[in-house]
Enzyme design. Structure first.
Site, PDB file in Angstrom:
ATOM      1  N   ARG A  34       0.881  -1.212  -0.048  1.00  7.69           N
ATOM      2  CA  ARG A  34       0.019   0.025  -0.080  1.00  7.69           C
ATOM      3  C   ARG A  34       0.672   1.272   0.134  1.00  7.69           C
ATOM      4  O   ARG A  34       0.379   2.455   0.478  1.00  7.69           O
ATOM      5  CB  ARG A  34      -0.925  -0.241   1.198  1.00  7.69           C
ATOM      6  CG  ARG A  34      -0.267  -0.384   2.547  1.00  7.69           C
ATOM      7  CD  ARG A  34      -1.464   0.202   3.629  1.00  7.69           C
ATOM      8  NE  ARG A  34      -0.690  -0.223   5.051  1.00  7.69           N
ATOM      9  CZ  ARG A  34      -1.584   0.104   6.022  1.00  7.69           C
ATOM     10  NH1 ARG A  34      -2.646   1.033   5.979  1.00  7.69           N
ATOM     11  NH2 ARG A  34      -0.865  -0.289   7.202  1.00  7.69           N
ATOM     12  N   ARG A  73       5.493   9.913   3.582  1.00  7.67           N
ATOM     13  CA  ARG A  73       6.671   9.558   4.266  1.00  7.67           C
ATOM     14  C   ARG A  73       8.061   9.894   3.470  1.00  7.67           C
ATOM     15  O   ARG A  73       8.118   9.801   2.540  1.00  7.67           O
ATOM     16  CB  ARG A  73       6.706   7.868   4.732  1.00  7.67           C
ATOM     17  CG  ARG A  73       5.311   7.710   5.471  1.00  7.67           C
ATOM     18  CD  ARG A  73       5.600   6.195   5.975  1.00  7.67           C
ATOM     19  NE  ARG A  73       5.879   5.332   5.176  1.00  7.67           N
ATOM     20  CZ  ARG A  73       6.015   3.853   5.400  1.00  7.67           C
ATOM     21  NH1 ARG A  73       6.084   3.544   6.549  1.00  7.67           N
ATOM     22  NH2 ARG A  73       6.340   2.863   4.539  1.00  7.67           N
ATOM     23  N   ASP A 128      11.032  -7.043   7.757  1.00 10.53           N
ATOM     24  CA  ASP A 128      10.621  -5.944   6.729  1.00 10.53           C
ATOM     25  C   ASP A 128      10.257  -4.800   7.509  1.00 10.53           C
ATOM     26  O   ASP A 128       9.849  -3.832   6.717  1.00 10.53           O
ATOM     27  CB  ASP A 128       9.377  -6.737   6.043  1.00 10.53           C
ATOM     28  CG  ASP A 128       8.223  -7.071   6.852  1.00 10.53           C
ATOM     29  OD1 ASP A 128       8.446  -8.129   7.848  1.00 10.53           O
ATOM     30  OD2 ASP A 128       7.264  -6.465   6.818  1.00 10.53           O
ATOM     31  N   ASN A 129      10.150  -4.531   8.648  1.00 13.04           N
ATOM     32  CA  ASN A 129       9.706  -3.169   9.294  1.00 13.04           C
ATOM     33  C   ASN A 129      11.325  -2.763   9.906  1.00 13.04           C
ATOM     34  O   ASN A 129      11.148  -1.924  10.697  1.00 13.04           O
ATOM     35  CB  ASN A 129       8.823  -3.483  10.259  1.00 13.04           C
ATOM     36  CG  ASN A 129       7.533  -3.631   9.468  1.00 13.04           C
ATOM     37  OD1 ASN A 129       7.259  -3.330   8.480  1.00 13.04           O
ATOM     38  ND2 ASN A 129       6.610  -4.400  10.234  1.00 13.04           N
TER      39      ASN A 129
HETATM   40  P1  AMP Z   1       3.288  -4.314   8.028  1.00 10.87           P
HETATM   41  O1  AMP Z   1       4.035  -5.333   8.829  1.00 10.87           O
HETATM   42  O2  AMP Z   1       2.045  -3.697   8.679  1.00 10.87           O
HETATM   43  O3  AMP Z   1       4.182  -3.166   7.848  1.00 10.87           O
HETATM   44  O4  AMP Z   1       2.870  -5.037   6.638  1.00 10.87           O
HETATM   45  C1  AMP Z   1       3.012  -6.176   6.221  1.00 10.87           C
HETATM   46  C2  AMP Z   1       2.759  -6.566   4.720  1.00 10.87           C
HETATM   47  O5  AMP Z   1       1.446  -6.295   4.441  1.00 10.87           O
HETATM   48  C3  AMP Z   1       3.582  -5.169   3.924  1.00 10.87           C
HETATM   49  O6  AMP Z   1       3.742  -5.984   2.572  1.00 10.87           O
HETATM   50  C4  AMP Z   1       2.516  -4.362   3.635  1.00 10.87           C
HETATM   51  O7  AMP Z   1       2.667  -3.746   2.324  1.00 10.87           O
HETATM   52  C5  AMP Z   1       1.245  -5.127   3.432  1.00 10.87           C
HETATM   53  N1  AMP Z   1      -0.154  -4.308   3.898  1.00 10.87           N
HETATM   54  C6  AMP Z   1      -0.421  -3.926   5.062  1.00 10.87           C
HETATM   55  N2  AMP Z   1      -1.615  -3.238   4.944  1.00 10.87           N
HETATM   56  C7  AMP Z   1      -2.010  -3.572   3.607  1.00 10.87           C
HETATM   57  C8  AMP Z   1      -3.070  -3.058   2.782  1.00 10.87           C
HETATM   58  N3  AMP Z   1      -4.230  -2.204   3.299  1.00 10.87           N
HETATM   59  N4  AMP Z   1      -3.258  -3.222   1.603  1.00 10.87           N
HETATM   60  C9  AMP Z   1      -2.263  -4.092   0.957  1.00 10.87           C
HETATM   61  N5  AMP Z   1      -1.180  -4.417   1.594  1.00 10.87           N
HETATM   62  C10 AMP Z   1      -1.038  -4.240   3.058  1.00 10.87           C
HETATM   63 MG    MG Z   2       5.946  -2.789   7.156  1.00  8.73          MG
END
Ligand code: AMP
Ligand code: MG
Length: 422
Positions: A90, A173, A249-250
């Site tokens: 996203r 960001r 990944d974060n």
């Molecule tokens: P995060 O751990 O929340 O940073 O995200 C984990 C993964 O989920 C990453 O690849 C994000 O891009 C994906 N992601 C989180 N929220 C969404 C969303 N609403 N739509 C699509 N991909 C998402």
């Molecule tokens: Mg992430």
């Protein structure tokens, strides 16, 4: 139209590193906040530009000249389990700006619509979390903690479906790099050592130029990432900050706090505090953060192994030696910052003694549900004051006498400071 002096390099790495993606326009973009101070540091100005045009750019409805929008590929360990392909689901990188003094500003929209990596997600963000990320990341910046920054927040005028319908938002960001430990893992997991090296060269050139001339730049690169990450997490701990989702990944390769999700500044101190409802086992609890940092860095070191030495055993030994430094970097940074929070600057007392004094305070805080931030805030008011002034601080503790006992030792230590009370 807003002029942004893009100088994009990530796009040159080749199309296995990303998927070119245009943001999906939104119905009714409204600018909620533009960060003029940050824009100034980036060499941008929205002065004299129609607010509707600014909202159009930072919602993804208008693409500024020079932008080459793309979604970055990455993998990652999520709660300890490896996922070979995640990527920007996203978020969309608009491009990169080279500021003065070697500073880099990579500009990314988050919540700007689906990408190749969205899987079942909608590619959108709710306005609440957008504003939360804006506030928390800017607070971190003001607290001198390395972090991604917030350049703009826009309401989209469209609802997003979560447990219920919520207003949508887009946050812009800015980071020194959006490359993550998981970006290295993405290629390493495919056995694509050449791409790992290419990525490392890109990151070294942009974010770690000081290691480029080392005998083996990749070894020094690993060391530098380890040191930055250790210092970063020490700062989190000093603020009672809990990231919440420290998946690989974060974790930014540039040592910045990134991906503000269910993060929080702890109120009542408890070493095992968790805020994220998805962190059921407390993997990313407050006191686990330093250890998880090292765990994540070990995953990075694994990706870099072929570049550390031609001989695998020797490469592992090099990686281990460098990873072993993490603890010292962390301890030093933690103690220096905690000493400062307690008003201690003289180095005459042994590290061990000061560390015990600080740990004793944390233990008293934990037993007495004392608020983390308020306790240190109150202490800073007390330095140089006699115990009659302790009222505000004592009230933060369920059993104020426990604070009194600690404060006696603290004042003895303070009296050995060679500085004036101020
Ligand atoms: P995060 O751990 O929340 O940073 O995200 C984990 C993964 O989920 C990453 O690849 C994000 O891009 C994906 N992601 C989180 N929220 C969404 C969303 N609403 N739509 C699509 N991909 C998402
Ligand atoms: Mg992430």
């Amino acid at each position: 139209m807003l002029h942004i002096p893009f100088n994009n390099r990530y796009v040159d790495l080749g199309d296995t590193f990303y998927v070119k993606t245009q943001p999906t326009p939104v119905a009714g973009p409204t600018l909620i906040k533009f960060n003029d101070a940050l824009a100034h540091d980036m060499g941008l100005s929205a002065d004299g530009i129609d607010v509707g045009d600014v909202a159009a750019v930072f919602s993804g409805n208008a693409i500024p000249a020079g932008a080459e929008p793309l979604a970055m590929a990455y993998a990652g360990h999520q709660f300890g389990h490896f996922v070979p392909q995640l990527g920007d689901g996203r978020a969309i990188l608009l491009g990169e700006i080279n500021g003065a003094n070697g500073a880099n500003f990579d500009v990314q929209l988050k919540g700007s619509g689906p990408t190749f990596y969205s899987r079942n997600g909608d590619g959108r963000a709710a306005l609440g979390p957008v504003l939360r990320e804006y506030l928390v990341s800017e607070a971190m910046a003001k607290l001198n903690v390395p972090t991604t920054r917030a350049l703009a927040a826009v309401a989209t005028g469209e609802p997003v479906a979560r447990e219920r319908l919520l207003p949508g938002g887009v946050i812009t960001r800015v980071a020194a790099s959006f490359v993550r430990v998981g970006t290295f893992q993405f290629f390493a997991a495919q056995g694509d050592a050449e791409s790992v090296r290419k990525l490392a060269d890109y990151v070294i050139a942009r974010n770690y130029p000081e290691v480029a001339s080392a005998e083996n730049p990749y070894v020094d690169f690993l060391s530098a990432v380890i040191e930055r990450q250790a210092r970063l997490i020490a700062q989190w701990m000093q603020l009672g900050f809990i990231h919440g989702v420290m998946n690989t990944d974060n974790m930014s390769i540039a040592g910045e706090t990134i991906d503000y999700g269910p993060c929080a500044f702890m109120d009542a101190y408890a070493h095992n505090r968790v805020f994220s409802s998805i962190d059921r086992d407390g993997r990313y609890a407050y006191h686990n953060q330093p250890g998880i940092g090292l765990w994540n860095l070990t995953r990075l070191a694994e990706c870099l192994l072929p570049m550390l030495d031609d001989n695998t055993e020797a490469a592992v030994a090099v990686a281990q030696t460098r990873l072993e430094n993490y603890k010292d970097h962390y301890q030093q940074a933690w103690l220096a910052g905690m000493r400062a929070k307690c008003g201690l600057t003289a180095q005459e007392d042994s590290d061990q003694e000061d560390a015990s004094l600080i740990q004793a305070l944390l233990d008293v805080m934990a037993r007495n549900n004392a608020d983390f931030t308020l306790t240190f805030s109150c202490l800073s008011q007390l330095s140089g004051q006699s115990s009659e002034h302790d009222g505000d601080c004592r009230r933060l503790f369920d059993q104020p006498t426990e604070f009194d006992d600690w404060a006696v030792t603290w004042r003895q230590r303070l009296s050995r400071e060679m500085r004036g009370e101020e």
